[in-house]
Write a protein that holds these residues in place. Structure first.
Motif, PDB file in Angstrom:
ATOM      1  N   GLY A 418       0.658  -1.040   0.149  1.00  0.00           N
ATOM      2  CA  GLY A 418       0.064   0.180  -0.015  1.00  0.00           C
ATOM      3  C   GLY A 418       1.026   1.135  -0.048  1.00  0.00           C
ATOM      4  O   GLY A 418       0.206   2.285  -0.636  1.00  0.00           O
ATOM      5  N   ILE A 419       2.168   1.096   0.396  1.00  0.00           N
ATOM      6  CA  ILE A 419       2.906   2.224   0.644  1.00  0.00           C
ATOM      7  C   ILE A 419       3.059   2.878  -0.848  1.00  0.00           C
ATOM      8  O   ILE A 419       3.384   4.338  -0.595  1.00  0.00           O
ATOM      9  N   LEU A 420       3.230   2.173  -1.931  1.00  0.00           N
ATOM     10  CA  LEU A 420       3.416   2.773  -3.335  1.00  0.00           C
ATOM     11  C   LEU A 420       2.045   2.848  -4.155  1.00  0.00           C
ATOM     12  O   LEU A 420       2.294   3.028  -5.300  1.00  0.00           O
ATOM     13  N   MET A 421       1.127   2.484  -3.408  1.00  0.00           N
ATOM     14  CA  MET A 421      -0.511   2.644  -4.211  1.00  0.00           C
ATOM     15  C   MET A 421      -1.130   3.931  -4.029  1.00  0.00           C
ATOM     16  O   MET A 421      -1.148   4.526  -2.791  1.00  0.00           O
ATOM     17  N   TYR A 422      -1.353   4.567  -5.102  1.00  0.00           N
ATOM     18  CA  TYR A 422      -1.923   5.937  -5.139  1.00  0.00           C
ATOM     19  C   TYR A 422      -3.367   5.948  -6.162  1.00  0.00           C
ATOM     20  O   TYR A 422      -3.370   5.117  -7.037  1.00  0.00           O
ATOM     21  N   GLY A 423      -4.216   6.929  -5.694  1.00  0.00           N
ATOM     22  CA  GLY A 423      -5.365   7.326  -6.369  1.00  0.00           C
ATOM     23  C   GLY A 423      -6.422   6.019  -6.379  1.00  0.00           C
ATOM     24  O   GLY A 423      -7.335   6.318  -7.240  1.00  0.00           O
ATOM     25  N   LYS A 424      -6.308   5.131  -5.654  1.00  0.00           N
ATOM     26  CA  LYS A 424      -7.744   4.149  -5.560  1.00  0.00           C
ATOM     27  C   LYS A 424      -7.859   4.103  -4.090  1.00  0.00           C
ATOM     28  O   LYS A 424      -6.934   3.507  -3.271  1.00  0.00           O
ATOM     29  N   LYS A 425      -9.076   3.912  -3.883  1.00  0.00           N
ATOM     30  CA  LYS A 425      -9.578   3.533  -2.294  1.00  0.00           C
ATOM     31  C   LYS A 425      -9.602   2.158  -2.471  1.00  0.00           C
ATOM     32  O   LYS A 425     -10.305   1.519  -3.013  1.00  0.00           O
ATOM     33  N   PRO A 426      -8.746   1.604  -1.512  1.00  0.00           N
ATOM     34  CA  PRO A 426      -8.748   0.074  -1.315  1.00  0.00           C
ATOM     35  C   PRO A 426     -10.117  -0.403  -0.407  1.00  0.00           C
ATOM     36  O   PRO A 426     -10.515   0.222   0.299  1.00  0.00           O
TER      37      PRO A 426
END
Length: 437
Positions: A418-426
């Motif tokens: 998750g630390i490099l995930m952007y732009g999307k609500k998990p």
């Protein structure tokens, strides 16, 4: 290990140098002590002002039973016609107590009326009903040919003596004192977890939003970064707590010594009243309670407070860090925070409503061992624990730190992805998928 120390040092210094941290560290004790002084001052002001109540007793049945006290001052205006008395009371008094003239005094039980623009307090209503009941009861006994004084004199008040199987006397209300001490410690842990767990989450979100995390993650492992943030923020929080305690005690001492301000209404007794209290049997009882508190396993309680403080904070902060890594803003984190906070709230309810009544019951025992609630519930149980129950305490601590290791592993997997995930609500489903990567 060296990288972990550098991250820890960076987080700690960044937190303690923050302007809001510095301001709140020294301002919070002033606010708490100021509020305490204000409450004590306002309470002392209220003591000098009694509520003015007018009484219009057309038959003279109960007005003699109403005596002035520190809370209420009664004025008899029965000589006026009711309409004039009502108009006068609406302008000059808080309320009017109206007792109509009746053929039989027993019919007053549902005819006494209190007239006021404001709702009467439960305490006042209870006092009025008690006095009216007393008059009606006396009249009923007289009509039955019974001597009220003999009945009152025949009444016996029992006093249940509490003792222990091991010998010695037990005191009333001791369980409440024990649960209050344990509850205070548990509440401190819960407050620390919520406040500084959020700090960890915000720190992760901020670095992720600013894209600083992409540079940091190229030099250190995600696990090291997460643990550095958790430990660094915890040390800053502990420092802030220590400063709060020291500054708060100093301010309280200054307020009482140099300004003569009282921190509570109970502190305003006159020297004569204090002397009388010291000479009464109640003072001896107070000494007995102090002795019982001193005889509690205070050393064990303090040691366990530190252990559960560390274990509980690390356990929950790992989850806060994982949530911070999974979202892009604090708004997106709200859907994940409720499942984390609920066990803490449940622990408080279990502690206050179950431990106090049955500290060794199944519910209290189970929730004092479950890691998510044990930092609160077990601290409330410790004052009640006997040596034969210490295995439950040891098992609780082992499970807490064992769960911490598991949760760190679980959170690190979410953190790493998750630390490099952007732009999307998990979603919750995606979080579980990340654990498999």
């Amino acid at each position: 290990m060296n990288k972990l120390f550098l991250i820890l040092k960076r987080e700690f210094i960044a937190k303690v140098r923050n302007k809001s941290f510095i301001v709140m560290t020294f301002l919070s004790p002033m606010l708490f002590v100021g509020i305490a002084v204000l409450v004590g001052y306002l309470s002392s002001m209220n003591k000098d002002k009694a509520t003015e109540i007018a009484i219009h007793d057309e038959g003279g049945y109960v007005k003699s039973t109403f005596k002035n006290n520190k809370d209420y001052h009664y004025t008899d205006i029965s000589a006026m016609p009711f309409d004039i008395a009502k108009d006068s009371a609406s302008k000059n008094y808080e309320g009017l107590l109206y007792i109509p003239k009746v053929d039989s005094i027993q019919s007053l039980k549902d005819k006494v009326e209190y007239i006021s623009e404001n709702s009467a307090s439960i305490n006042f209503i209870g006092q009025v009903e008690e006095k009216v009941d007393s008059v009606l009861t006396s009249d009923r006994l007289k009509n039955l040919g019974l001597d009220e004084q003999m009945i009152v004199g025949a009444k016996v008040n029992s006093n249940l003596k509490l003792s222990k199987f091991s010998g010695g006397e037990s005191l009333k209300g001791l369980n409440e004192i024990k649960i209050a001490i344990g509850g205070f410690m548990g509440y401190l842990i819960m407050m620390f977890i919520v406040i500084y767990g959020n700090f960890v989450m915000r720190s992760v979100i901020e670095e992720k939003t600013n894209r600083i995390i992409e540079i940091i993650i190229s030099s250190v492992k995600p696990f090291q970064l997460m643990m550095g943030k958790i430990i660094g923020n915890s040390l800053a929080g502990i420092l802030q707590f220590l400063i709060w305690i020291i500054v708060g005690l100093l301010l309280a001492f200054v307020a009482q010594t140099f300004f003569g301000l009282q921190l509570s209404s109970n502190a305003s007794m006159s020297p004569e009243m204090m002397q009388a209290a010291e000479q009464s049997a109640g003072m001896l009882k107070l000494q007995s309670y102090i002795t019982e508190i001193v005889n509690l396993p205070l050393g064990l309680m303090l040691f366990c407070f530190v252990i559960y403080f560390i274990g509980g904070y690390f356990l929950y902060s790992s989850l806060y860090a994982a949530i911070g890594a999974a979202v892009d803003s604090e708004t997106d984190s709200q859907q994940f925070l409720l499942p984390i906070i609920m066990p803490l709230i449940l622990g408080v309810y279990i502690g206050f409503f179950t431990v106090i009544n049955d500290p060794h019951g199944t519910v209290a025992t189970v929730f004092s061992i479950i890691p998510l609630t044990s930092p609160i519930v077990m601290l409330m149980r410790i004052p009640f624990l006997e040596p034969q129950h210490y295995w439950q305490l040891i098992l609780s601590i082992v499970l807490l730190f064992g769960s911490f290791i598991f949760v760190v592993w679980f959170a690190a997997k979410i953190y790493r992805v998750g630390i490099l995930m952007y732009g999307k609500k998990p979603t919750w489903k995606e979080l579980f998928k990340w654990m498999k990567y």
